[in-house]
Design a protein around this motif. Structure first.
Motif, PDB file in Angstrom:
ATOM      1  N   ASP A   3       0.843  -1.202   0.000  1.00 26.22           N
ATOM      2  CA  ASP A   3       0.000   0.000   0.000  1.00 26.22           C
ATOM      3  C   ASP A   3       0.878   1.251   0.000  1.00 26.22           C
ATOM      4  N   VAL A   4       0.270   2.387  -0.336  1.00 30.21           N
ATOM      5  CA  VAL A   4       0.986   3.664  -0.434  1.00 30.21           C
ATOM      6  C   VAL A   4       0.277   4.659   0.483  1.00 30.21           C
ATOM      7  N   THR A   5       1.045   5.462   1.214  1.00 31.88           N
ATOM      8  CA  THR A   5       0.415   6.438   2.118  1.00 31.88           C
ATOM      9  C   THR A   5       0.159   7.773   1.407  1.00 31.88           C
ATOM     10  N   ALA A   6      -0.821   8.499   1.928  1.00 32.93           N
ATOM     11  CA  ALA A   6      -1.130   9.836   1.406  1.00 32.93           C
ATOM     12  C   ALA A   6       0.083  10.755   1.568  1.00 32.93           C
ATOM     13  N   ALA A   7       0.840  10.579   2.671  1.00 33.99           N
ATOM     14  CA  ALA A   7       2.023  11.415   2.917  1.00 33.99           C
ATOM     15  C   ALA A   7       3.065  11.218   1.817  1.00 33.99           C
ATOM     16  N   ALA A   8       3.241   9.974   1.362  1.00 36.41           N
ATOM     17  CA  ALA A   8       4.217   9.696   0.294  1.00 36.41           C
ATOM     18  C   ALA A   8       3.783  10.383  -1.003  1.00 36.41           C
ATOM     19  N   LEU A   9       2.478  10.364  -1.279  1.00 31.60           N
ATOM     20  CA  LEU A   9       1.984  10.970  -2.525  1.00 31.60           C
ATOM     21  C   LEU A   9       2.075  12.498  -2.494  1.00 31.60           C
ATOM     22  N   SER A  10       1.944  13.078  -1.287  1.00 30.98           N
ATOM     23  CA  SER A  10       1.870  14.548  -1.211  1.00 30.98           C
ATOM     24  C   SER A  10       3.158  15.232  -1.672  1.00 30.98           C
ATOM     25  N   ASP A  24      -6.132  10.919   0.534  1.00 33.52           N
ATOM     26  CA  ASP A  24      -6.435   9.588   1.092  1.00 33.52           C
ATOM     27  C   ASP A  24      -7.126   8.712   0.051  1.00 33.52           C
ATOM     28  N   LYS A  25      -8.063   9.318  -0.657  1.00 38.53           N
ATOM     29  CA  LYS A  25      -8.809   8.552  -1.658  1.00 38.53           C
ATOM     30  C   LYS A  25      -7.858   8.071  -2.772  1.00 38.53           C
ATOM     31  N   ILE A  26      -6.973   8.986  -3.230  1.00 39.84           N
ATOM     32  CA  ILE A  26      -6.023   8.610  -4.292  1.00 39.84           C
ATOM     33  C   ILE A  26      -5.091   7.507  -3.775  1.00 39.84           C
ATOM     34  N   ALA A  27      -4.608   7.677  -2.554  1.00 37.52           N
ATOM     35  CA  ALA A  27      -3.666   6.696  -1.981  1.00 37.52           C
ATOM     36  C   ALA A  27      -4.321   5.320  -1.810  1.00 37.52           C
ATOM     37  N   SER A  28      -5.643   5.321  -1.542  1.00 38.79           N
ATOM     38  CA  SER A  28      -6.309   4.033  -1.282  1.00 38.79           C
ATOM     39  C   SER A  28      -6.323   3.130  -2.525  1.00 38.79           C
ATOM     40  N   HIS A  29      -6.151   3.712  -3.712  1.00 38.45           N
ATOM     41  CA  HIS A  29      -6.112   2.911  -4.946  1.00 38.45           C
ATOM     42  C   HIS A  29      -4.691   2.763  -5.505  1.00 38.45           C
ATOM     43  N   ALA A  30      -3.694   3.237  -4.747  1.00 35.25           N
ATOM     44  CA  ALA A  30      -2.298   3.184  -5.243  1.00 35.25           C
ATOM     45  C   ALA A  30      -1.587   1.938  -4.700  1.00 35.25           C
ATOM     46  N   HIS A  31      -0.703   1.404  -5.481  1.00 32.90           N
ATOM     47  CA  HIS A  31       0.081   0.242  -5.055  1.00 32.90           C
ATOM     48  C   HIS A  31       1.530   0.455  -5.412  1.00 32.90           C
ATOM     49  N   GLN A  32       2.423  -0.106  -4.609  1.00 34.63           N
ATOM     50  CA  GLN A  32       3.831  -0.042  -5.023  1.00 34.63           C
ATOM     51  C   GLN A  32       4.459  -1.418  -5.077  1.00 34.63           C
ATOM     52  N   ASN A  33       5.364  -1.556  -6.050  1.00 37.85           N
ATOM     53  CA  ASN A  33       6.035  -2.824  -6.302  1.00 37.85           C
ATOM     54  C   ASN A  33       7.517  -2.585  -6.515  1.00 37.85           C
ATOM     55  N   ILE A 105       8.232   1.207  -7.837  1.00 38.36           N
ATOM     56  CA  ILE A 105       7.341   1.998  -8.692  1.00 38.36           C
ATOM     57  C   ILE A 105       5.937   1.987  -8.084  1.00 38.36           C
ATOM     58  N   ILE A 106       5.334   3.156  -8.001  1.00 39.09           N
ATOM     59  CA  ILE A 106       3.946   3.272  -7.543  1.00 39.09           C
ATOM     60  C   ILE A 106       3.043   3.317  -8.771  1.00 39.09           C
ATOM     61  N   SER A 107       1.963   2.517  -8.768  1.00 43.55           N
ATOM     62  CA  SER A 107       1.009   2.587  -9.882  1.00 43.55           C
ATOM     63  C   SER A 107      -0.355   3.036  -9.373  1.00 43.55           C
ATOM     64  N   LEU A 108      -1.010   3.855 -10.172  1.00 41.58           N
ATOM     65  CA  LEU A 108      -2.315   4.422  -9.792  1.00 41.58           C
ATOM     66  C   LEU A 108      -3.259   4.342 -10.993  1.00 41.58           C
ATOM     67  N   PRO A 109      -4.560   4.135 -10.765  1.00 41.89           N
ATOM     68  CA  PRO A 109      -5.481   4.029 -11.900  1.00 41.89           C
ATOM     69  C   PRO A 109      -5.742   5.377 -12.577  1.00 41.89           C
ATOM     70  N   ARG A 114      -8.683  10.817 -14.015  1.00 45.85           N
ATOM     71  CA  ARG A 114      -9.621  11.415 -14.973  1.00 45.85           C
ATOM     72  C   ARG A 114     -10.855  11.956 -14.230  1.00 45.85           C
ATOM     73  N   GLU A 115     -11.370  11.138 -13.315  1.00 45.54           N
ATOM     74  CA  GLU A 115     -12.551  11.531 -12.532  1.00 45.54           C
ATOM     75  C   GLU A 115     -12.234  12.765 -11.677  1.00 45.54           C
ATOM     76  N   GLU A 116     -11.068  12.732 -11.002  1.00 42.99           N
ATOM     77  CA  GLU A 116     -10.694  13.836 -10.106  1.00 42.99           C
ATOM     78  C   GLU A 116     -10.427  15.127 -10.880  1.00 42.99           C
ATOM     79  N   MET A 117      -9.846  14.963 -12.087  1.00 47.12           N
ATOM     80  CA  MET A 117      -9.521  16.141 -12.902  1.00 47.12           C
ATOM     81  C   MET A 117     -10.770  16.966 -13.221  1.00 47.12           C
TER      82      MET A 117
END
Lengths: 241, 241
Positions: A3-10, A24-33, A105-109, A114-117
């Protein structure tokens, strides 16, 4: 897959200044590998479902022509983002992506972005800022392909690396190996070797493995930037500090 | 200097789908002028106060290196927009702009666009779409500088022109003179002439002034697109129709 934290994304520019609930919402769908060198993330023409952030290592973006020549479009490093511009119709990856140096690498949908934009204008404006910056870089690169010699293009890469490193000393560390750097600069390996030798003579720099030592950056910038429309030091890197 | 109507602006992609009151407000600060060939609209490094729309004629965007070499970044035609990406900090024009063929240019204040971008998500998303498209074009251009010969780069320009013209016949009209086209493609005039002769031999095309006649586009596309990562016909132009 972690999982990825919101703090890492900020810390990533396109998420700057977002409200905590949005992050938080963006981070909840993010994954790292962690991916090993050589792993292909996607192929040119694949339907684009994710965008990516480099947490460590390097990613090579490339294309192959119909007759089989590979062109390296970019080599990405820590905190770089890619795939985020595929927000509109016909959203197929315009290049392939391969891990050039093992890393995380972090991947996000893309569907989330697109929805957030459309819902969140802060994200739309952040994306606009990021993509505008990329466009300016491409313009400078196209200019250099026309005006700079291979030797000067290497010099330009080194000068920009020195500005990024901000060590205060003119010791420049190559971020990745010379073969990849040659490809990134659109040169055959032999052209790159010859041009690098010429640059050593012109500037008095010494190369030890991945380390390049210079007394000052003056000779390098005088030689390199005479064929550029922008004076050294480049503003886009200075303003970052 | 003449006024500009909201109806005229609504045809420009970045103003697509905007509410009439927003269009009216934007139009109220827009002006159009007829400029003669050779007129300089702005110089690289000037503070960017306006963005522009080409209503007719052509505009050359170019840079000059510190040692005086000119690079043509782009040549713009009817309904093309420029300067709209200068929305953020350090908003100085990254190139100079000169009228390459007498025509009518609409100018609009960047401060309005900046204000609207933060207030109006439709404009932010439209800008994002426009700038993303530009970024994809630059990537393809950079790829071609590496993979295509000068002859193929001319072939590519002609094929894309044929798609834009949509005449249904393989008659291609050069949009501007050969000297400017050579500069746009990053070639010296002599290189351009030699490459064009080679292209005539390879494809059997006949050139009469600004008109190029071919029996079909097949020979031209087979020859040109083998060194591109995208199959002919290019999707970005097909999707426009």
């Amino acid at each position: 897959m972690d999982d990825v934290t919101a703090a890492a994304l900020s810390k990533i520019p396109i998420f700057n200044g977002l409200e905590p609930d949005v992050l938080d919402k963006i981070a909840s769908h993010a994954h790292q590998n962690t991916y090993k060198k050589g792993k292909i993330l996607f192929i040119h023409g694949d339907i684009a479902e994710h965008y990516y952030i480099v947490k460590s290592g390097h990613v090579k973006l490339f294309r192959e022509t119909l007759d089989g020549t590979q062109t390296v479009i970019d080599v990405l490093s820590e905190n770089d983002i890619f795939g985020h511009s595929l927000l509109f119709e016909d959203n197929r990856y315009p290049s392939s992506a391969e891990i050039a140096q093992t890393g995380v690498i972090i991947s996000l949908p893309l569907s989330d972005l697109r929805e957030e934009m459309y819902k969140n204008n802060d994200i739309a404006v952040n994306l606009l800022r990021a993509i505008t910056l990329q466009l300016n870089h491409k313009d400078r690169e196209l200019e250099h392909r026309f005006t700079q010699s291979a030797t000067q293009r290497i010099g330009c890469f080194l000068l920009r690396q020195a500005l990024k490193d901000k060590t205060g000393r003119p010791v420049i560390t190559l971020p990745y190996d010379k073969m990849l750097l040659a490809a990134r600069l659109g040169m055959q390996p032999e052209t790159f070797s010859r041009a690098l030798s010429r640059l050593k003579k012109k500037t008095g720099m010494k190369i030890e493995g991945a380390c390049i030592h210079l007394d000052t950056l003056d000779r390098l910038s005088t030689y390199t930037c005479s064929s550029c429309s922008v004076k050294f030091p480049c503003k886009d890197l200075i303003n970052k500090s």
